[in-house]
Write a protein that holds these residues in place. Structure first.
Motif, mmCIF file in Angstrom:
data_model
loop_
_atom_site.group_PDB
_atom_site.id
_atom_site.type_symbol
_atom_site.label_atom_id
_atom_site.label_comp_id
_atom_site.label_asym_id
_atom_site.label_seq_id
_atom_site.Cartn_x
_atom_site.Cartn_y
_atom_site.Cartn_z
ATOM 1 N N GLU A 113 -6.429 -21.781 -27.422
ATOM 2 C CA GLU A 113 -5.066 -21.379 -27.748
ATOM 3 C C GLU A 113 -4.363 -20.719 -26.555
ATOM 4 O OE1 GLU A 113 -6.097 -20.640 -32.481
ATOM 5 O OE2 GLU A 113 -5.138 -19.049 -31.325
ATOM 6 N N THR A 114 -5.148 -20.176 -25.624
ATOM 7 C CA THR A 114 -4.572 -19.572 -24.431
ATOM 8 C C THR A 114 -3.800 -20.595 -23.618
ATOM 9 O OG1 THR A 114 -6.393 -17.986 -24.344
ATOM 10 C CG2 THR A 114 -5.099 -18.252 -22.352
ATOM 11 N N THR A 115 -4.311 -21.824 -23.563
ATOM 12 C CA THR A 115 -3.609 -22.889 -22.842
ATOM 13 C C THR A 115 -2.224 -23.114 -23.427
ATOM 14 O OG1 THR A 115 -5.716 -23.980 -22.357
ATOM 15 C CG2 THR A 115 -3.715 -25.311 -22.145
ATOM 16 N N LEU A 116 -2.128 -23.112 -24.740
ATOM 17 C CA LEU A 116 -0.851 -23.374 -25.403
ATOM 18 C C LEU A 116 0.140 -22.234 -25.191
ATOM 19 C CD1 LEU A 116 -2.266 -24.941 -28.668
ATOM 20 C CD2 LEU A 116 -0.918 -26.128 -26.932
ATOM 21 N N THR A 117 -0.329 -20.993 -25.215
ATOM 22 C CA THR A 117 0.600 -19.877 -24.983
ATOM 23 C C THR A 117 1.122 -19.911 -23.545
ATOM 24 O OG1 THR A 117 -1.205 -18.330 -24.455
ATOM 25 C CG2 THR A 117 -0.481 -18.435 -26.749
ATOM 26 N N ALA A 118 0.242 -20.263 -22.597
ATOM 27 C CA ALA A 118 0.696 -20.371 -21.204
ATOM 28 C C ALA A 118 1.689 -21.513 -21.044
ATOM 29 C CB ALA A 118 -0.507 -20.576 -20.279
ATOM 30 N N SER A 119 1.414 -22.651 -21.684
ATOM 31 C CA SER A 119 2.326 -23.800 -21.608
ATOM 32 C C SER A 119 3.687 -23.448 -22.189
ATOM 33 C CB SER A 119 1.728 -24.996 -22.354
ATOM 34 O OG SER A 119 0.542 -25.448 -21.752
#
Length: 352
Positions: A156-162
């Protein structure tokens, strides 16, 4: 930041504030509680870092031109964050900011630590694809996060950064940035940025996550690779093509330090929402800037290739595909190889 570094930054801030004036060494010395000789040494340091500072005998100093680097004195004054970027490691050249951040994280570097470089000699993206990192043209950075979460939430960290990167480009620069799930940023169908997330965890909790980010900022068409899965672009090219204007009227607002600081400021705000409320609080925003929802996508999931209409995102950020025959697939981790518009004259797969 050391005392010497903070003093150097304070002198630079004052010269910027009075950029059309000559500021005397006595004024700077009195304001900072240091000697005129110390002021002169700091001026020499700033000049060695690329700042054009004019020294006039018996009058003082005048800043003639900004540095265009990502040094901390250019980025940190632009931050509104509490954690992101407050520990900031700068490199002229490095093999990989992600590798360096992983080493720092293993030795206890705090949440929000940023490693940034002017160029990478071994930059990489997902599936170890090379990321061309030309000197002085892009953003090449990695951020250390320490979320108190089980390992199953790491993706989910990838999505928040994106989402943070797409939102900052949209809000600050008027660019129609969209997310190609889960980790690429597209503008008008061309890739402008990519994100690589690496995690270290125990069975029950995440120890740390390193999020690597590469953004094409000042690249011309000649600087961009032509052998990529998606055509590449840069913020400079899209600004010219679309006539986009940044919010505010500062002529330096398109500089790399401003792009970086805007991203970090936005990301910390979203990360705080995420940690307090979970990804479901950001789900509608993720859908609103998605480049894939409503499109036919071909996704590589381990050894399988799935093709269907990207219909939705779950509260945990998984991609929901409608397949032929009415079957529905939920994809947690995958690589989108191709996407296209749904043909209006052909029936779409039915929802279950």
């Amino acid at each position: 930041m050391t005392g010497r570094s903070s003093t150097c930054l304070a002198i630079l801030a004052e010269l910027k504030r009075r950029c059309h004036e000559t500021v005397s060494g006595n004024e700077l010395a009195a304001a900072l509680g240091i000697s005129r000789t110390a002021v002169w040494k700091h001026i020499r340091t700033l000049q060695s870092r690329g700042y054009q500072i004019e020294s006039q005998r018996k009058r003082g100093y005048r800043l003639k031109a900004w540095s265009h680097s990502l040094r901390p004195e250019e980025v940190i004054p632009l931050l509104r964050t509490r954690c992101f970027g407050r520990t900031y490691e700068y490199h002229e050249t490095i093999e990989s900011t992600n590798d360096r951040a992983m080493d720092l994280a293993r030795t206890g570097a705090p949440h929000g630590t940023v490693v940034v470089a002017e160029e990478q000699t071994a930059g990489r993206g997902r599936l170890r694809r090379p990321w061309v990192s030309l000197r002085g043209l892009g953003l090449y950075l990695s951020v250390i996060l320490r979320p108190e979460l089980p390992p199953r939430y790491g993706h989910e960290t990838t999505l928040t950064a994106s989402l943070a990167l797409a939102r900052s480009l949209r809000d600050l620069y008027g660019l129609p940035a969209r997310i190609k799930w889960p980790n690429d940023i597209l503008i008008s169908g061309k890739k402008v940025a990519g994100i690589l997330t690496e995690m270290h965890s125990d069975p029950d909790r995440i120890q740390f996550v390193v999020v690597g980010v590469g953004v094409n900022v000042l690249h011309s068409s000649m600087d961009l690779p032509s052998d990529t899965l998606y055509p590449a672009t840069s913020l400079a090219l899209e600004r010219e093509r679309l006539g986009a204007q940044p919010s505010g009227e500062e002529p330096w607002a398109w500089s790399r330090p401003h792009v970086l600081a805007g991203f970090l400021n936005t990301w910390e705000e979203l990360d705080e929402i995420y940690m307090a409320q979970g990804l479901q609080a950001l789900r509608e925003d993720l859908i609103a800037v998605s480049a894939v929802i409503g499109k036919v996508v071909r996704v590589q999931v381990s050894e399988r290739i799935l093709e269907g209409v990207a219909r939705d995102l779950t509260d945990r950020g998984a991609l929901v595909l409608d397949m032929e025959g009415g079957r529905r697939e939920t994809v947690w981790v995958g690589d989108i190889l191709h996407l296209r518009e749904v043909q209006q004259d052909a029936p779409e797969p039915s929802s279950s």
